[in-house]
Design a protein around this motif. Sequence first.
Motif, mmCIF file in Angstrom:
data_model
loop_
_atom_site.group_PDB
_atom_site.id
_atom_site.type_symbol
_atom_site.label_atom_id
_atom_site.label_comp_id
_atom_site.label_asym_id
_atom_site.label_seq_id
_atom_site.Cartn_x
_atom_site.Cartn_y
_atom_site.Cartn_z
ATOM 1 N N GLN A 129 0.853 -1.102 -0.057
ATOM 2 C CA GLN A 129 -0.008 0.182 0.184
ATOM 3 C C GLN A 129 0.862 1.254 -0.148
ATOM 4 O O GLN A 129 0.532 2.244 -0.581
ATOM 5 N N ALA A 130 2.167 1.180 0.588
ATOM 6 C CA ALA A 130 2.755 2.412 0.673
ATOM 7 C C ALA A 130 3.469 2.564 -0.622
ATOM 8 O O ALA A 130 3.409 3.656 -1.110
ATOM 9 N N ASN A 163 2.019 1.992 -3.473
ATOM 10 C CA ASN A 163 1.075 2.665 -4.187
ATOM 11 C C ASN A 163 1.131 4.092 -4.126
ATOM 12 O O ASN A 163 0.857 4.796 -5.045
ATOM 13 N N GLY A 164 1.262 4.453 -2.975
ATOM 14 C CA GLY A 164 1.314 5.969 -2.634
ATOM 15 C C GLY A 164 2.477 6.621 -3.209
ATOM 16 O O GLY A 164 2.280 7.542 -3.662
ATOM 17 N N SER A 169 1.854 6.878 -7.021
ATOM 18 C CA SER A 169 1.152 8.148 -7.406
ATOM 19 C C SER A 169 1.539 9.136 -7.623
ATOM 20 O O SER A 169 1.176 10.037 -8.260
ATOM 21 N N VAL A 170 2.800 9.655 -6.686
ATOM 22 C CA VAL A 170 3.191 10.819 -6.663
ATOM 23 C C VAL A 170 4.366 10.861 -7.750
ATOM 24 O O VAL A 170 4.421 11.729 -8.548
ATOM 25 N N PHE A 190 -0.630 4.250 2.345
ATOM 26 C CA PHE A 190 -0.876 5.115 0.861
ATOM 27 C C PHE A 190 -0.351 6.326 1.397
ATOM 28 O O PHE A 190 0.522 7.022 0.729
ATOM 29 N N GLU A 191 -0.697 7.071 2.581
ATOM 30 C CA GLU A 191 -0.389 8.576 2.717
ATOM 31 C C GLU A 191 0.988 8.457 3.344
ATOM 32 O O GLU A 191 1.573 9.541 2.920
ATOM 33 N N GLY A 205 3.446 6.789 2.087
ATOM 34 C CA GLY A 205 3.857 6.540 0.979
ATOM 35 C C GLY A 205 4.141 8.027 -0.086
ATOM 36 O O GLY A 205 5.169 8.423 -0.585
ATOM 37 N N ARG A 206 2.870 8.577 -0.102
ATOM 38 C CA ARG A 206 2.728 9.800 -0.840
ATOM 39 C C ARG A 206 3.506 10.996 -0.201
ATOM 40 O O ARG A 206 4.500 11.692 -0.859
ATOM 41 N N THR A 223 7.569 10.431 -0.577
ATOM 42 C CA THR A 223 7.888 10.744 -1.973
ATOM 43 C C THR A 223 8.010 12.289 -2.405
ATOM 44 O O THR A 223 8.690 12.660 -3.031
#
Length: 335
Positions: A79-80, A82-83, A86-87, A300-301, A303-304, A307
Amino acid sequence: MYKPITIKDIARALAISPSTVSRALSDSYEINELTKKRILDYAEEHKYKRNPIASSLRHGRSYSIGVVVCEVANSFFSQAINGIESVAYAKGYHVIISQSHDAYEREVMNIQHLANRSVDGLLISMSAETTDFSHIVDLHGRGLPFVFFDRIINEFETHTVTVNNREGARKATQSLIDKGFRHIVHLANAPHLSITAERLEGFKDALRDNQLPYTDSLVRYCHHGGRLQEEIEDAVAYYANLDQKVDAIFVASDRLSMGCIQAYHQLQPVAQHPAIAGFSNSDSLNMLQPDFTCVRQPAFEMGRAATEKLIQLIESRYPVYHFENIVLETEIITH
């Protein structure tokens, strides 16, 4: 024959300079939001794609980010990632992912390989076995940007992204106490990890708040982070042989929770298992342990955020001296 749209094509169509288009596509603060939106909308409508080779030659960057995590199959890290993606992809960066499997040697090898591939920066969650950080300190000293998430180190200043581990652990342990359990033990990760100390403190907080005694005998550490199932089985066997029957276990990580449940399955029927609460972003553990209570992290947040901070370091034109330690909140999910 199809010909992809270029920065010069966008500039010509919108009657602005190519440099303005380039800065807008890189999300530069120098471009006002109205102009930036106009450029981005046009680029999206005409399916503009950044040419990484041309950008690399022009800016001396590879437009790639290295990511080192312990295990991609782990729900939290997937999930991380994926975040992260996404960025990164929205800003024109490629992502190269590697797994340490919580092994020090693998982590060193992966980081050196990514550095040799000239990544512009690295996002890292530390391996459970790593106590020597010289491979990271050396690369940072030579100018490679790092951002740590989840499992962090304090060998040098940089951005970090974590969760409120102490409070998440306290709430998880409190949820077991609220169900009437009193003899609660803690299955912990490697003792030197940042998350281990914070989650242990949360466990102690809950016991102290409820006038329950704490002793070091309640805690068993998994120095390999659960990579070796035998170390989890040894901990479970230790708990099974305690004079006082264990009511419940607070478990420090996803992998340890799975290993703990599997170890108990080998010892006794599910109905006789202690209750378990632990950090997990998996939706499957409650099927193996019906009363499983999990501490869900906003992976996810994380990871975003990590990044975004790394790309800021990569693209900064000046040395960065002020860093953020971003702490996100967890969520308790009971079944």
